[in-house]
Every structure is written in structure tokens, then in C-alpha cells.
Design a protein around this motif. Structure first.
Motif, PDB file in Angstrom:
ATOM      1  N   LEU A  50       1.615   2.822  26.523  1.00  0.00           N
ATOM      2  CA  LEU A  50       1.327   4.005  25.721  1.00  0.00           C
ATOM      3  C   LEU A  50       2.583   4.763  25.317  1.00  0.00           C
ATOM      4  CD1 LEU A  50      -1.753   5.431  27.675  1.00  0.00           C
ATOM      5  CD2 LEU A  50      -1.753   3.892  25.698  1.00  0.00           C
ATOM      6  N   ALA A  51       3.463   5.021  26.286  1.00  0.00           N
ATOM      7  CA  ALA A  51       4.655   5.812  25.971  1.00  0.00           C
ATOM      8  C   ALA A  51       5.697   5.644  27.061  1.00  0.00           C
ATOM      9  CB  ALA A  51       4.306   7.291  25.818  1.00  0.00           C
ATOM     10  N   SER A 102       6.605   6.858  21.910  1.00  0.00           N
ATOM     11  CA  SER A 102       5.209   6.454  22.063  1.00  0.00           C
ATOM     12  C   SER A 102       4.914   5.196  21.261  1.00  0.00           C
ATOM     13  CB  SER A 102       4.275   7.587  21.627  1.00  0.00           C
ATOM     14  OG  SER A 102       4.520   7.938  20.284  1.00  0.00           O
ATOM     15  N   ASN A 103       3.824   4.547  21.617  1.00  0.00           N
ATOM     16  CA  ASN A 103       3.403   3.307  20.970  1.00  0.00           C
ATOM     17  C   ASN A 103       2.752   3.632  19.625  1.00  0.00           C
ATOM     18  OD1 ASN A 103       2.346   0.848  20.227  1.00  0.00           O
ATOM     19  ND2 ASN A 103       1.483   0.374  22.236  1.00  0.00           N
ATOM     20  N   THR A 104       3.441   3.340  18.548  1.00  0.00           N
ATOM     21  CA  THR A 104       2.932   3.671  17.211  1.00  0.00           C
ATOM     22  C   THR A 104       1.903   2.666  16.711  1.00  0.00           C
ATOM     23  OG1 THR A 104       4.795   2.497  16.201  1.00  0.00           O
ATOM     24  CG2 THR A 104       5.058   4.868  16.575  1.00  0.00           C
ATOM     25  N   ASP A 105       1.675   1.590  17.463  1.00  0.00           N
ATOM     26  CA  ASP A 105       0.696   0.582  17.050  1.00  0.00           C
ATOM     27  C   ASP A 105      -0.708   0.879  17.555  1.00  0.00           C
ATOM     28  OD1 ASP A 105       2.619  -0.892  15.713  1.00  0.00           O
ATOM     29  OD2 ASP A 105       3.153  -2.043  17.501  1.00  0.00           O
ATOM     30  N   TYR A 159      -6.687   6.598  19.968  1.00  0.00           N
ATOM     31  CA  TYR A 159      -5.780   6.956  21.054  1.00  0.00           C
ATOM     32  C   TYR A 159      -4.859   8.089  20.584  1.00  0.00           C
ATOM     33  CZ  TYR A 159      -7.051   2.618  23.497  1.00  0.00           C
ATOM     34  OH  TYR A 159      -7.724   1.618  24.144  1.00  0.00           O
ATOM     35  N   ASP A 160      -5.427   9.223  20.312  1.00  0.00           N
ATOM     36  CA  ASP A 160      -4.647  10.356  19.809  1.00  0.00           C
ATOM     37  C   ASP A 160      -4.099  11.141  21.000  1.00  0.00           C
ATOM     38  OD1 ASP A 160      -3.498  12.199  18.159  1.00  0.00           O
ATOM     39  OD2 ASP A 160      -5.341  13.328  17.811  1.00  0.00           O
ATOM     40  N   LEU A 215     -11.987  12.177  24.305  1.00  0.00           N
ATOM     41  CA  LEU A 215     -12.685  10.909  24.510  1.00  0.00           C
ATOM     42  C   LEU A 215     -13.627  10.645  23.337  1.00  0.00           C
ATOM     43  CD1 LEU A 215     -13.376  11.503  28.287  1.00  0.00           C
ATOM     44  CD2 LEU A 215     -11.808   9.817  27.342  1.00  0.00           C
ATOM     45  N   ILE A 216     -13.035  10.232  22.207  1.00  0.00           N
ATOM     46  CA  ILE A 216     -13.820  10.019  20.996  1.00  0.00           C
ATOM     47  C   ILE A 216     -14.104   8.544  20.748  1.00  0.00           C
ATOM     48  CG2 ILE A 216     -12.975  12.124  19.898  1.00  0.00           C
ATOM     49  CD1 ILE A 216     -10.961  10.416  18.374  1.00  0.00           C
ATOM     50  N   ASP A 217     -13.689   7.694  21.676  1.00  0.00           N
ATOM     51  CA  ASP A 217     -13.898   6.259  21.520  1.00  0.00           C
ATOM     52  C   ASP A 217     -14.078   5.660  22.912  1.00  0.00           C
ATOM     53  OD1 ASP A 217     -13.028   3.347  21.360  1.00  0.00           O
ATOM     54  OD2 ASP A 217     -13.032   3.882  19.229  1.00  0.00           O
ATOM     55  N   PRO A 218     -15.011   4.727  23.103  1.00  0.00           N
ATOM     56  CA  PRO A 218     -15.202   4.121  24.435  1.00  0.00           C
ATOM     57  C   PRO A 218     -13.936   3.481  24.997  1.00  0.00           C
ATOM     58  CG  PRO A 218     -17.035   3.576  22.990  1.00  0.00           C
ATOM     59  CD  PRO A 218     -16.003   4.244  22.130  1.00  0.00           C
TER      60      PRO A 218
END
Length: 214
Positions: A136-137, A151-154, A159-160, A183-186
Motif C-alpha cells: 500500500l505505501a 503510496s501505491n498509485t496502481d 482503496y482511497d 469501507l466502500i468496497d468488500p
């Protein structure tokens, strides 16, 4: 002789200090720790050795030499202790569950979350955040400079993440690092690792975010 010498001492090693005084006949030398005599453990002579040095041993040591023909002379040694990171979860126990298998945080879909780690290390060098096998970073922080966050720009927009690193007690070499998001995505649920490293070793803390239903 009345001076001070600072030196680097690595935790876990044997440290030797020599009182730099000579004479004929040999002077009587006593050692003190933070101005308190070490007579209770029988320390005397020109050499003081501390085995398995720890950060708790990082206090001033002074030798005082007495001679019949001169006034007392003293020399102070000030160790600067270097040690590998120690990482612990810096969490609110009302929100997190601590078990023998790790630390768990239950959250509902769309909740905001923040997980933090407390890092004690000298020198402080590098922090890496991961989720599962995904990097992540990477954060570096040297002395009093501002932290550098790479941070991982990919990562996808889900993953905000916001990353944070701040010293909380420089005299004790303690920093706090955290990661926060919504937590907007599983895929955001899962296992997170906070990994700290320097030239003397590394340590990590695992924190799991599990989905809460109902």
C-alpha cells in the motif's frame, strides 16, 4: 581530567567502557551510574563492562579516580542506544478485539475506519503498510524532517487511503503511524500489516478488519 564522551551502543551487545586514567601507584577508581555509586554490585577498576546492553542501560556512567598525589579526576560516558523497531497496535480496545491470533476490528459496509501502530526504534527509518499480498505505501522519517510517503498509485479508487506518520515522543524514539479510509468496497476488508525496519532489525503488527452484518 574532567570531560564527557558520547558513544553508540547497540542493544543486545556487550558494551565496555574504560576509565582513561593512569598512574603509579595505580589510582583508586569507582564507577557511578547517574551519580549513584555502583558499589552494591561490586563495580571497581578501570573497566566497566555491561553484557546484553538494553535501552534501559542508556544513562550516563561516570568513573572517579582518586590518587594520593593529585586531586580526584572524573570522566563521563554517555551511551546513545541503537535498537531495532518494536511495533504494537495503537488501538481503542472498545472498538477492537485482541485475541491470541491477532487484533480484529469489526465494521459495517460504508463505515470509516482508522488503524494505528506505535513504533519505537532508534534510528527510525522505514514503515511499510500492506493489505494481504498488496503493498500500500512506504513511509520514511529521518530525524526532524517531514515524512516522505510513497503510496501505491496502481490501487483502484476503492482503496482511497490516507497515510499518516508523526513523532509522539522523540526522547523515547516513539512514532505513531496510521491508515484510514472508508469501507466502500468488500476488498477493503481483510488483513493489514504495519511493518517497521531499520539497520538493526524489523517488527510488524497485524490488524484485521472484518465485515459486520446487521
Amino acid at each position: 581530567m574532567d570531560n564527557t564522551t558520547s558513544f553508540t551502543a547497540v542493544e543486545g551487545t556487550n558494551v565496555m567502557m574504560t576509565c582513561p586514567v593512569y598512574g603509579r601507584p595505580e589510582p583508586d577508581i569507582k564507577w557511578y551510574i547517574s551519580s549513584n555509586p555502583l558499589t552494591d554490585i561490586g563495580i571497581s577498576g578501570s573497566v566497566l563492562e555491561i553484557r546484553n546492553f538494553t535501552r534501559d542501560c542508556g544513562v550516563p556512567y561516570m568513573c572517579i579516580a582518586k590518587h594520593n598525589f593529585t586531586k580526584s579526576l572524573n570522566h563521563t560516558w554517555k551511551p546513545i542506544t541503537k535498537f531495532p523497531p518494536d511495533v504494537t497496535a495503537n488501538v481503542d480496545l472498545h472498538k477492537f478485539n485482541r485475541t491470541s491470533e491477532g487484533i480484529y476490528f469489526s465494521a459495517k459496509f460504508s463505515d470509516e475506519f482508522k488503524i494505528s501502530c506505535k513504533i519505537t526504534a532508534n534510528p527510525f527509518y522505514n514503515v511499510t503498510w500492506t493489505k494481504g499480498d498488496t503493498w500500500l505505501a512506504n513511509i520514511t522519517y529521518m530525524d526532524k524532517n517531514m515524512p516522505s510517503i510513497n503510496s501505491n498509485t496502481d490501487l483502484s479508487i476503492s482503496y482511497d487511503f490516507t497515510f499518516y506518520l508523526k513523532p509522539i515522543n522523540l526522547s523515547e524514539h516513539i512514532h505513531n503511524t496510521s491508515i484510514s479510509s472508508r469501507l466502500i468496497d468488500p476488498d477493503v476488508f481483510g488483513e493489514y500489516r504495519c511493518i517497521a525496519s531499520n539497520e538493526y532489525g524489523n517488527d510488524e503488527q497485524i490488524i484485521n478488519i472484518i465485515q459486520k452484518f446487521g
